[in-house]
Every structure is written in C-alpha cells, then in structure tokens.
Write an enzyme that holds these catalytic residues in place. Sequence first.
Site, PDB file in Angstrom:
ATOM      1  N   THR A 226       1.180  -1.162  -0.479  1.00 49.63           N
ATOM      2  CA  THR A 226      -0.045  -0.106  -0.086  1.00 49.63           C
ATOM      3  C   THR A 226       0.887   1.227  -0.005  1.00 49.63           C
ATOM      4  O   THR A 226       1.119   2.061  -0.792  1.00 49.63           O
ATOM      5  CB  THR A 226      -0.586  -0.187   0.970  1.00 49.63           C
ATOM      6  OG1 THR A 226      -1.896  -0.990   1.085  1.00 49.63           O
ATOM      7  CG2 THR A 226      -1.376   1.125   1.548  1.00 49.63           C
TER       8      THR A 226
ATOM      9  N   ASN B   5      -5.766  -9.749  -7.689  1.00 50.40           N
ATOM     10  CA  ASN B   5      -6.086 -10.537  -6.562  1.00 50.40           C
ATOM     11  C   ASN B   5      -7.373 -10.998  -6.556  1.00 50.40           C
ATOM     12  O   ASN B   5      -7.313 -11.588  -5.934  1.00 50.40           O
ATOM     13  CB  ASN B   5      -5.564  -9.140  -5.408  1.00 50.40           C
ATOM     14  CG  ASN B   5      -6.701  -8.084  -5.279  1.00 50.40           C
ATOM     15  OD1 ASN B   5      -6.742  -7.336  -6.338  1.00 50.40           O
ATOM     16  ND2 ASN B   5      -7.427  -7.488  -4.503  1.00 50.40           N
TER      17      ASN B   5
ATOM     18  N   GLN C  72       1.046  -9.154  -5.938  1.00 48.56           N
ATOM     19  CA  GLN C  72       0.443 -10.833  -5.945  1.00 48.56           C
ATOM     20  C   GLN C  72       1.205 -12.066  -6.816  1.00 48.56           C
ATOM     21  O   GLN C  72       0.710 -12.814  -6.880  1.00 48.56           O
ATOM     22  CB  GLN C  72      -0.982 -11.180  -6.684  1.00 48.56           C
ATOM     23  CG  GLN C  72      -2.339  -9.855  -5.553  1.00 48.56           C
ATOM     24  CD  GLN C  72      -3.094 -11.167  -4.938  1.00 48.56           C
ATOM     25  OE1 GLN C  72      -2.011 -12.070  -4.315  1.00 48.56           O
ATOM     26  NE2 GLN C  72      -2.669 -10.689  -3.222  1.00 48.56           N
TER      27      GLN C  72
ATOM     28  N   SER D  11       5.090  -6.604  -2.489  1.00 54.42           N
ATOM     29  CA  SER D  11       4.551  -6.959  -0.771  1.00 54.42           C
ATOM     30  C   SER D  11       5.262  -8.715   0.140  1.00 54.42           C
ATOM     31  O   SER D  11       5.016  -9.159  -0.331  1.00 54.42           O
ATOM     32  CB  SER D  11       2.934  -7.034  -0.817  1.00 54.42           C
ATOM     33  OG  SER D  11       2.139  -7.543   0.896  1.00 54.42           O
TER      34      SER D  11
ATOM     35  N   HIS E 241       4.485  -9.800   2.543  1.00 60.09           N
ATOM     36  CA  HIS E 241       3.170 -11.175   3.255  1.00 60.09           C
ATOM     37  C   HIS E 241       2.811 -11.568   1.948  1.00 60.09           C
ATOM     38  O   HIS E 241       2.054 -13.275   2.901  1.00 60.09           O
ATOM     39  CB  HIS E 241       2.242 -10.860   4.325  1.00 60.09           C
ATOM     40  CG  HIS E 241       1.387 -10.016   3.719  1.00 60.09           C
ATOM     41  ND1 HIS E 241       0.040  -9.549   3.996  1.00 60.09           N
ATOM     42  CD2 HIS E 241       1.068  -8.501   3.535  1.00 60.09           C
ATOM     43  CE1 HIS E 241      -0.681  -9.387   3.355  1.00 60.09           C
ATOM     44  NE2 HIS E 241      -0.311  -8.204   2.980  1.00 60.09           N
TER      45      HIS E 241
ATOM     46  N   THR F 153      12.947   4.956  11.474  1.00 58.21           N
ATOM     47  CA  THR F 153      13.986   4.445  11.663  1.00 58.21           C
ATOM     48  C   THR F 153      13.733   2.945  10.975  1.00 58.21           C
ATOM     49  O   THR F 153      11.825   2.559  11.090  1.00 58.21           O
ATOM     50  CB  THR F 153      14.033   3.861  13.501  1.00 58.21           C
ATOM     51  OG1 THR F 153      13.990   5.620  13.926  1.00 58.21           O
ATOM     52  CG2 THR F 153      14.856   2.888  13.518  1.00 58.21           C
TER      53      THR F 153
ATOM     54  N   CYS G 263     -13.656  -7.226   1.130  1.00 58.47           N
ATOM     55  CA  CYS G 263     -14.290  -7.958   2.672  1.00 58.47           C
ATOM     56  C   CYS G 263     -12.347  -6.728   3.182  1.00 58.47           C
ATOM     57  O   CYS G 263     -13.355  -7.688   4.504  1.00 58.47           O
ATOM     58  CB  CYS G 263     -14.264  -8.932   2.647  1.00 58.47           C
ATOM     59  SG  CYS G 263     -13.249 -10.326   2.467  1.00 58.47           S
TER      60      CYS G 263
END
Length: 385
Positions: A72, A151, A179, A199, A201, A237, A325
Amino acid sequence: MSARAYFDWNATAPLRDEARAAMLAALDVTGAASSVHSEGRAARALVEKARGQVAALAGAEAKSVIFTSGATEANMLALTPDLVVLGKRVVCDRLIVSAIEHASVLGGGRFAADNVGLLPVTGEGVVDLNALRAALAEGGRALVSVMHANNETGVVQPIAEIAGIVHEAGGVLHVDAAQTAGRIDCAIGSLGADMLTISSHKLGGPQGAGALVLNGPQPAAPVIKGGGQERGFRAGTENVAGISGFGAAAEATARSRQAAATRMAALRDRFETHLNAELPGAVIFGAGMPRLPNTSLVAVPGLKAETALIAFDLNGIAVSSGSACSSGKVGASHVLAAMGVEPALAAGAIRVSLGWTTTEADVEILLNAWKKVVATLLKRHAQAA
Ligand code: PMP
C-alpha cells in the site's frame, strides 16, 4: 477440532520458516540501521542483505529497492505526479489506472482526484489496450499503473505489451506485483516496468513490510518526510526484523517458485474440474485467460458470498469473497463490476487461493465442504424465495 484448510493466500500467506529465523535473529540486534557504531552497522548489514535478496527476486540492482511498510505504501510512493526521469524533474499531468486495481492504487496516490483516469477491462478481466492507447493519445505526460495480476481473479495482465504502449507515448509505467512476486516471474526488466511494488506478506514474509523497486524513473518526493532513511524516499527508523524476514522469504521464494507453481496449478485445476462436474452452473472468472497458478474466483448462481463465507468457516475452510471484505464487511466486487458481471452473480463470488503448503488433503476438505455448504445454502435460499 476438525481439520481446517486455509484457502486465502491472496489475502496473506503464512510466515516461512526462513523468514521467522531471520526475524528472530534480527530482533536481537540492538542498533538502528543509520547509526555509525558497530551495533548500527550490524543492523545496516541485515537491511542491506535483505535489499539484495528482494532485488534478486525483482531482477534489479540492490540500490533500486526502497523498503516501505507494505505494498500500500509502495503504491503511494510510486503514484506521484513529481518524478525524476533521466536525471530531470518531470511532472505527470495525469494518472491512468485500470478499473480493477487494488484500493491503494484506485485511491490515486498523490494525484489530485480530478487527474486520475480509469481504464476499462474486458469481460475476462484484461485491461483494454485500445482504451489505454486512446487515453494516452489525449496528450500530456501520463503515469500509468496496472497490476501484474489481479488479486480477485488471478488474471495476469499483458504488462510487456502495456509497457510498450506507455513508453511509445512518453509515459511512465508502475506495476503492482503484490500478487505475483514469488508466484510467477516478475523481473522488472522483462516486464518493462519503470516502478514495481512488492509486498512481503504475500510471499511468506511478515506483514508490514514491502518495497518499491525502481528501474530508471523515480519519485521526486518522499512518501514520508523526516530523517532521510531509504535514500530519502521513506523516513523513519528501518523495521530491521520485518525487512530481514521479507528478504529471507524473497530468497526462499526464488528457490522454490517454479516447483510450487506447478503443484498449485495442479491442485487448483483439480478443484475446478470437480467443481465443473458437480456444479455445472458455476462460473469461473477469467478461466480462459493466463492466470496465477493459485487463484480461482468462482460464482454459483443463487449463492450469497456473505453467508457462504461464514458457512465455509464453520466447516473448517478459510476462503474469501475477494478484496472487498478488507474492512470485515462483504461488499460488491469492483473487479467483477468492471468485468460487466451481473451484480446478482457477483454477489455469490468466492475466491479460493492456494499456497506452497496446500495439499491434496486440503483440496479434498474443500471439495467436501463445497458440496455440503452449497447444497445447504441453495436449498435455504430456494425455500426463502
Ligand atoms: N496490491 C494488491 C494487488 C494487493 O492484493 C494488496 C494486498 N491485498 C496490496 C496491494 C496491499 O498490500 P499490503 O498489505 O502489503 O499493503
């Protein structure tokens, strides 16, 4: 408790062992990465190691990687009218984004809302290239942002072709690869992208880390002003543990990507084959298009995703209805709306996304739950009607 199976990898993936180990080691390093003492230099070494690992995944040089708090923020950093191109400050008059982008791109980044244009997509969820040509022909300098794969549907966009069109018109191309990084090849050079978002994660690193990768053009102004970290693009930092975990996950991903993709595609195909056989009315969106190997967006006429998600959860299955969602509420999918899908059908769309630890047994659990949940809900809806 009965077995659970996780099929929401496009929302987030479990932490890889390599990432956990790197993070634990980094948590014991005391220094801040900008400090000159040896503790600081130890932290800096971890950040720079991770920079190299993420750069390798993106086919870029280490110095081209800017760490952020996630995709993001990387999108926010990239989507600015003020760029430096070939050493010169340039101002982009417009931002052109596809109608199926993630909310963090649809928001327009640092452009004024009036200067953001939307590109339509085909019924199969592919960006309309003629509309792109027409939008670019309107004149002025454009920054274009198109995601590598969607996505919700997993449909992979023709980025190399888009890059050719954008560059021919003198524009700059940003690609959101949140993705695709770790799932399919996302080397920035072969895509032809000028800026690429990744990204952590989604590929087995921790949440709260990401990167913008540069390939020439770069933002002229930081996304967060302050201490000048990350070459002045992103003050604060550094999140050394998060960045270390991201780097370790990127490296592990690069090693196992192809084998994982083959396995996931076989499991996904097995799910879709069974689904087609058992539920002939089910629609698999973008099925005829190049898609991510792990994603299946399915709608069953008469089903309501919001009730189905809860029923699946109670039956041990984590699936989602798509990106809508994110706030915990199930809303209409802007992706399916852009593809021209009837709202009633779109309301029944369920996203099944797999990952590198998904097994045949998981798919079996999913198929059994699918039969049970769909039959019960369709019966209930029919009785209520
Ligand atoms: N872009 C796309 C295409 C995504 O799927 C996501 C995550 N849902 C993001 C951006 C945002 O990523 P992050 O959670 O790292 O901010």
